[in-house]
Motif scaffolding. Sequence first.
Motif, PDB file in Angstrom:
ATOM      1  N   HIS A 133       0.886  -1.200  -0.091  1.00  0.00           N
ATOM      2  CA  HIS A 133      -0.210   0.043   0.092  1.00  0.00           C
ATOM      3  C   HIS A 133       0.785   1.156   0.044  1.00  0.00           C
ATOM      4  O   HIS A 133       0.508   2.110   0.568  1.00  0.00           O
ATOM      5  CB  HIS A 133      -0.760   0.027   1.210  1.00  0.00           C
ATOM      6  N   ALA A 134       1.874   1.123  -0.637  1.00  0.00           N
ATOM      7  CA  ALA A 134       2.914   2.166  -0.864  1.00  0.00           C
ATOM      8  C   ALA A 134       2.925   3.209  -2.156  1.00  0.00           C
ATOM      9  O   ALA A 134       4.036   3.434  -2.698  1.00  0.00           O
ATOM     10  CB  ALA A 134       4.284   1.664  -0.643  1.00  0.00           C
ATOM     11  N   GLY A 135       1.732   3.096  -2.622  1.00  0.00           N
ATOM     12  CA  GLY A 135       1.804   3.978  -3.850  1.00  0.00           C
ATOM     13  C   GLY A 135       1.568   5.368  -3.744  1.00  0.00           C
ATOM     14  O   GLY A 135       1.465   6.237  -4.847  1.00  0.00           O
ATOM     15  N   GLY A 136       1.517   5.969  -2.597  1.00  0.00           N
ATOM     16  CA  GLY A 136       1.574   7.297  -2.447  1.00  0.00           C
ATOM     17  C   GLY A 136       2.671   8.274  -2.939  1.00  0.00           C
ATOM     18  O   GLY A 136       2.148   9.083  -3.957  1.00  0.00           O
ATOM     19  N   PRO A 137       3.957   7.817  -2.629  1.00  0.00           N
ATOM     20  CA  PRO A 137       4.903   8.705  -3.439  1.00  0.00           C
ATOM     21  C   PRO A 137       4.869   8.700  -4.899  1.00  0.00           C
ATOM     22  O   PRO A 137       5.055   9.536  -5.489  1.00  0.00           O
ATOM     23  CB  PRO A 137       6.144   8.168  -2.823  1.00  0.00           C
ATOM     24  N   PRO A 138       4.863   7.701  -5.537  1.00  0.00           N
ATOM     25  CA  PRO A 138       4.648   7.584  -7.298  1.00  0.00           C
ATOM     26  C   PRO A 138       3.635   8.431  -7.649  1.00  0.00           C
ATOM     27  O   PRO A 138       3.676   9.336  -8.527  1.00  0.00           O
ATOM     28  CB  PRO A 138       4.523   6.233  -7.301  1.00  0.00           C
ATOM     29  N   LEU A 139       2.358   8.441  -6.967  1.00  0.00           N
ATOM     30  CA  LEU A 139       1.275   9.146  -7.483  1.00  0.00           C
ATOM     31  C   LEU A 139       1.473  10.567  -7.050  1.00  0.00           C
ATOM     32  O   LEU A 139       0.984  11.565  -7.925  1.00  0.00           O
ATOM     33  CB  LEU A 139      -0.117   8.778  -6.451  1.00  0.00           C
ATOM     34  N   GLN A 140       2.157  11.001  -6.151  1.00  0.00           N
ATOM     35  CA  GLN A 140       2.384  12.180  -5.735  1.00  0.00           C
ATOM     36  C   GLN A 140       3.475  12.886  -6.723  1.00  0.00           C
ATOM     37  O   GLN A 140       3.145  14.356  -7.210  1.00  0.00           O
ATOM     38  CB  GLN A 140       2.802  12.640  -4.020  1.00  0.00           C
ATOM     39  N   VAL A 141       4.554  12.187  -7.093  1.00  0.00           N
ATOM     40  CA  VAL A 141       5.563  12.739  -7.956  1.00  0.00           C
ATOM     41  C   VAL A 141       4.605  13.337  -9.316  1.00  0.00           C
ATOM     42  O   VAL A 141       4.926  14.354  -9.830  1.00  0.00           O
ATOM     43  CB  VAL A 141       6.264  11.532  -8.637  1.00  0.00           C
ATOM     44  N   TYR A 142       3.524  12.805  -9.499  1.00  0.00           N
ATOM     45  CA  TYR A 142       2.787  12.927 -10.758  1.00  0.00           C
ATOM     46  C   TYR A 142       1.857  14.339 -10.379  1.00  0.00           C
ATOM     47  O   TYR A 142       1.823  15.177 -11.072  1.00  0.00           O
ATOM     48  CB  TYR A 142       2.019  11.914 -11.303  1.00  0.00           C
ATOM     49  N   LEU A 143       1.182  14.128  -9.157  1.00  0.00           N
ATOM     50  CA  LEU A 143       0.045  14.984  -9.089  1.00  0.00           C
ATOM     51  C   LEU A 143       0.326  16.228  -8.487  1.00  0.00           C
ATOM     52  O   LEU A 143      -0.064  17.486  -8.655  1.00  0.00           O
ATOM     53  CB  LEU A 143      -0.978  14.271  -8.007  1.00  0.00           C
ATOM     54  N   LEU A 144       1.476  16.337  -7.552  1.00  0.00           N
ATOM     55  CA  LEU A 144       1.838  17.642  -6.957  1.00  0.00           C
ATOM     56  C   LEU A 144       2.219  18.552  -7.672  1.00  0.00           C
ATOM     57  O   LEU A 144       1.844  19.890  -7.451  1.00  0.00           O
ATOM     58  CB  LEU A 144       2.936  17.075  -5.911  1.00  0.00           C
ATOM     59  N   PRO A 145       3.033  18.342  -8.986  1.00  0.00           N
ATOM     60  CA  PRO A 145       3.263  19.673  -9.651  1.00  0.00           C
ATOM     61  C   PRO A 145       2.165  19.922 -10.556  1.00  0.00           C
ATOM     62  O   PRO A 145       2.147  21.093 -11.210  1.00  0.00           O
ATOM     63  CB  PRO A 145       4.401  18.718 -10.772  1.00  0.00           C
ATOM     64  N   ARG A 146       0.835  19.428 -10.730  1.00  0.00           N
ATOM     65  CA  ARG A 146      -0.093  19.856 -11.232  1.00  0.00           C
ATOM     66  C   ARG A 146      -0.651  21.125 -10.694  1.00  0.00           C
ATOM     67  O   ARG A 146      -1.437  21.864 -11.177  1.00  0.00           O
ATOM     68  CB  ARG A 146      -1.239  18.629 -11.245  1.00  0.00           C
ATOM     69  N   GLY A 147      -0.466  21.443  -9.495  1.00  0.00           N
ATOM     70  CA  GLY A 147      -1.207  22.602  -8.989  1.00  0.00           C
ATOM     71  C   GLY A 147      -2.497  22.370  -8.699  1.00  0.00           C
ATOM     72  O   GLY A 147      -3.093  23.447  -8.727  1.00  0.00           O
ATOM     73  N   LEU A 148      -3.049  21.420  -8.462  1.00  0.00           N
ATOM     74  CA  LEU A 148      -4.499  21.183  -7.953  1.00  0.00           C
ATOM     75  C   LEU A 148      -4.996  22.186  -6.803  1.00  0.00           C
ATOM     76  O   LEU A 148      -3.834  22.045  -5.860  1.00  0.00           O
ATOM     77  CB  LEU A 148      -4.869  19.899  -7.922  1.00  0.00           C
TER      78      LEU A 148
END
Length: 253
Positions: free
Chosen positions: A148-163
């Motif tokens: 259940h360690a998918g958070g870091p890879p997902l955040q690598v993509y999502l955080l620069p999106r500026g949502l």
Amino acid sequence: MIADLLFYLIAVPAALAVGISKGGFGAGVVILAVPMLSLVIPTPVAATIMLPVLITTDFITVWVYRKDFSRPDMRVLLPGAFIGTALGWYGFQFLTQDGLKLMVGVIALIFTADYWLPLRPKKDGAKPAGIRGTFWGTLAGFTSFFAHAGGPPLQVYLLPRGLQKRAFVGTVGVFFWIVNLSKIPAYWNLNQFSQDLLLTSLVLMPLAPVGIGIGLWAQTRLNDKLFFKIVYGFLAFTGVKLTYDALRGMGYL
């Protein structure tokens, strides 16, 4: 059902942390749950116990943020997530837990360093990217399958999106709700479920809404800038924790 007191002294804070993270911080500390439980039980058992708890928190999070997630991002992330889950299912018998922890920990540390240090020019409001989104969705699904360690890879993509804050948390919640549901047949096929483990999960489930309530309370009292600093702080801490545990398990420390 597991009846060991030491287990619950660790499992109760872990389950609360999952709810707090899902409800208010976009899965920043969810990654800690399985490593915490792995201190007293085997990692595959820890992952199995946490799966129903995660699905419960995901369901509540999806309901709360049902109007606030990013559909364009989901369209590029989910195909990769299903590929990653399938690869995790196939590779379950080949990969070591220490190797997986090291991979996720290094990703978390590199991305945190990229945020805090001037490693490259930063771009705000990056647009949804098909190939890049599918790649990170695949890695998130793959690492999520084991611990259940998918958070870091997902955040690598999502955080620069500026949502916006709610859109970020909602997108993370919807993504992992679907990913965690997709793990059920795979875990069943690998004989991960048992009556004792499911009963233990049932005992921990009521902590999910409590944690989510705490997370929502905290989120509404933080501005966006502080919010994302906290997310990156959680990411850095988990990166250090996972990397240290992996290197120690491999005999390098």
